[in-house]
Scaffold this active site. Structure first.
Site, PDB file in Angstrom:
ATOM      1  N   HIS A 138       1.372   4.982  -2.563  1.00 10.28           N
ATOM      2  CA  HIS A 138       1.718   6.530  -2.537  1.00 10.28           C
ATOM      3  C   HIS A 138       2.836   6.962  -3.199  1.00 10.28           C
ATOM      4  CE1 HIS A 138      -1.177   7.280   0.920  1.00 10.28           C
ATOM      5  NE2 HIS A 138      -0.857   6.007   1.372  1.00 10.28           N
ATOM      6  N   HIS A 150       0.886  -1.273  -0.093  1.00 12.86           N
ATOM      7  CA  HIS A 150      -0.071  -0.063   0.051  1.00 12.86           C
ATOM      8  C   HIS A 150       0.868   1.286   0.009  1.00 12.86           C
ATOM      9  CE1 HIS A 150      -3.129   3.112   1.094  1.00 12.86           C
ATOM     10  NE2 HIS A 150      -2.029   3.614   1.859  1.00 12.86           N
ATOM     11  N   GLU A 209      -5.805   9.399  -0.249  1.00 15.27           N
ATOM     12  CA  GLU A 209      -6.119   8.025  -0.106  1.00 15.27           C
ATOM     13  C   GLU A 209      -7.204   7.636  -0.955  1.00 15.27           C
ATOM     14  OE1 GLU A 209      -4.669   5.900   1.490  1.00 15.27           O
ATOM     15  OE2 GLU A 209      -3.598   6.711   3.079  1.00 15.27           O
ATOM     16  N   SER A 228      -4.343   0.884  -4.628  1.00 18.27           N
ATOM     17  CA  SER A 228      -3.542  -0.485  -4.312  1.00 18.27           C
ATOM     18  C   SER A 228      -4.571  -1.533  -3.601  1.00 18.27           C
ATOM     19  CB  SER A 228      -2.767  -0.025  -2.780  1.00 18.27           C
ATOM     20  OG  SER A 228      -3.677   0.742  -1.930  1.00 18.27           O
TER      21      SER A 228
HETATM   22  N1  HBI Z   1       1.595   6.420  10.218  1.00 18.97           N
HETATM   23  N2  HBI Z   1       2.841   4.773   9.235  1.00 18.97           N
HETATM   24  C1  HBI Z   1       1.579   5.784   9.077  1.00 18.97           C
HETATM   25  N3  HBI Z   1       1.021   6.004   7.850  1.00 18.97           N
HETATM   26  C2  HBI Z   1       0.024   6.654   7.991  1.00 18.97           C
HETATM   27  O1  HBI Z   1      -0.702   6.939   6.773  1.00 18.97           O
HETATM   28  C3  HBI Z   1      -0.616   7.418   8.893  1.00 18.97           C
HETATM   29  C4  HBI Z   1       0.246   7.275  10.161  1.00 18.97           C
HETATM   30  N4  HBI Z   1      -0.057   7.953  11.407  1.00 18.97           N
HETATM   31  C5  HBI Z   1      -1.078   8.896  11.385  1.00 18.97           C
HETATM   32  C6  HBI Z   1      -1.908   9.039  10.111  1.00 18.97           C
HETATM   33  N5  HBI Z   1      -1.423   8.607   9.092  1.00 18.97           N
HETATM   34  C7  HBI Z   1      -3.002   9.833  10.102  1.00 18.97           C
HETATM   35  O2  HBI Z   1      -3.939   9.770  11.138  1.00 18.97           O
HETATM   36  C8  HBI Z   1      -3.012  11.129   9.582  1.00 18.97           C
HETATM   37  O3  HBI Z   1      -3.177  11.489   8.193  1.00 18.97           O
HETATM   38  C9  HBI Z   1      -3.687  12.310  10.193  1.00 18.97           C
HETATM   39 FE    FE Z   2      -2.070   5.244   2.827  1.00 19.03          FE
END
Ligand code: HBI
Ligand code: FE
Length: 282
Positions: free
Chosen positions: A131, A126, A172, A191
């Site tokens: 991304h 993913h 997303e 994904s």
């Molecule tokens: N951590 N590894 C990872 N990947 C994410 O997409 C991610 C995260 N921590 C917080 C988060 N996304 C979301 O809560 C924020 O966009 C608000």
């Molecule tokens: Fe993501």
């Protein structure tokens, strides 16, 4: 700002870990190859052209899980972004801090062969396949950095939820208008085998022209296909509306307005498709 949770003992203080590329098994590389072949087949003609260009210039392929160091060298030369490994979901402020500094955090683990279609935490397929290709697009790359910087500020305003909705419905699950039709660009869609068909073809969901404040008011589902998708005109539109923009007046305005359900339609919406909601109500 409150200090974030302490990083786990095996991680650095910024929550990054070594990818340990040499430790992936043949079975793990094979899962990547299976997913890569299936998804590139499904995405043909459905995904934004910037995504295909990204796969090409980064040389992402059906040749095992990519090495983050090599991938970062190619990506950094293009837009200054790098990819770093983390153990899983990291705290919001840690996540934003990395993005604001053009570091994309990616899980190092990959789903098991019996979990190809469903998993709860973002894995390396993913995070990388979904991304990273778009981080080669200069406007999208700037948008992601602006999002990270905006996240650090949103926390001070207690507006994290509003900003998280923006991420959800763009990074997303976003759609883009391209070549007279709709194309996919959101990582959660591109994904996912099922959603990459559903988001474009199914009559159930609404497809609505993107409006930043409207999106910041809209709740979302994390456990099923989306009930509404928002359609941007270009990545430039996202950059223009976020880079060097102060969201504080927007947050203040939105305080006065009710939150919208995922399937809501407003009289002011520019509707591209009115969904039947047949899937959502099944
Ligand atoms: N951590 N590894 C990872 N990947 C994410 O997409 C991610 C995260 N921590 C917080 C988060 N996304 C979301 O809560 C924020 O966009 C608000
Ligand atoms: Fe993501």
């Amino acid at each position: 700002m409150a200090a974030s949770t302490q990083s786990p003992p095996h991680a650095r203080s910024d929550w990054t870990i070594p990818q340990d590329w040499d430790r992936y098994t043949a079975e793990e590389h094979a899962v990547w190859d299976t997913l890569f072949a299936r998804q590139t087949g499904m995405l043909e003609g459905r995904v934004t052209s910037a995504f295909g260009r990204g796969l090409d210039v980064l040389r992402l392929s059906r040749a095992g899980i990519p090495n983050f160091v090599e991938l970062s060298q190619r990506l950094e030369a293009l837009t200054g972004w790098r990819v770093v490994a983390v153990p899983g979901l990291v705290p919001d402020d840690v996540f934003f801090e990395h993005l604001a500094n053009r570091r994309f955090v990616a899980g190092r683990f990959i789903r098991r062969p019996d979990q190809l279609d469903y998993l709860q935490e973002p894995d390396v397929f993913h995070d990388l396949f979904g991304h990273v290709p778009l981080l080669t697009d200069p406007a999208f790359a700037d948008y992601m950095q602006a999002y990270g910087a905006g996240g650090l500020r949103a926390q001070q305003f207690g507006a994290l939820q509003k900003l998280a909705r923006l991420y959800w419905y763009t990074v997303e699950f976003g759609l883009i208008r391209e070549g007279g039709g709709l194309k996919l660009y959101g990582a959660g869609i591109v994904s996912s085998f099922g959603e990459s068909k559903f988001a474009l073809d199914d009559p159930s969901p609404n497809r609505i022209a993107f409006d930043l404040e409207r999106v910041m008011r809209t709740d979302y589902r994390i456990d099923d296909y989306q009930q509404s998708y928002f359609v941007i005109e270009s990545f430039e539109q996202l950059r223009r509306q976020t880079a060097d923009v102060d969201f504080a007046p927007i947050y203040r305005r939105l305080e006065q307005l009710p939150v919208l359900a995922p399937d809501a339609i407003l009289p002011t919406d520019k509707l591209i498709t009115r969904g039947t909601m047949a899937y959502a109500r099944r």
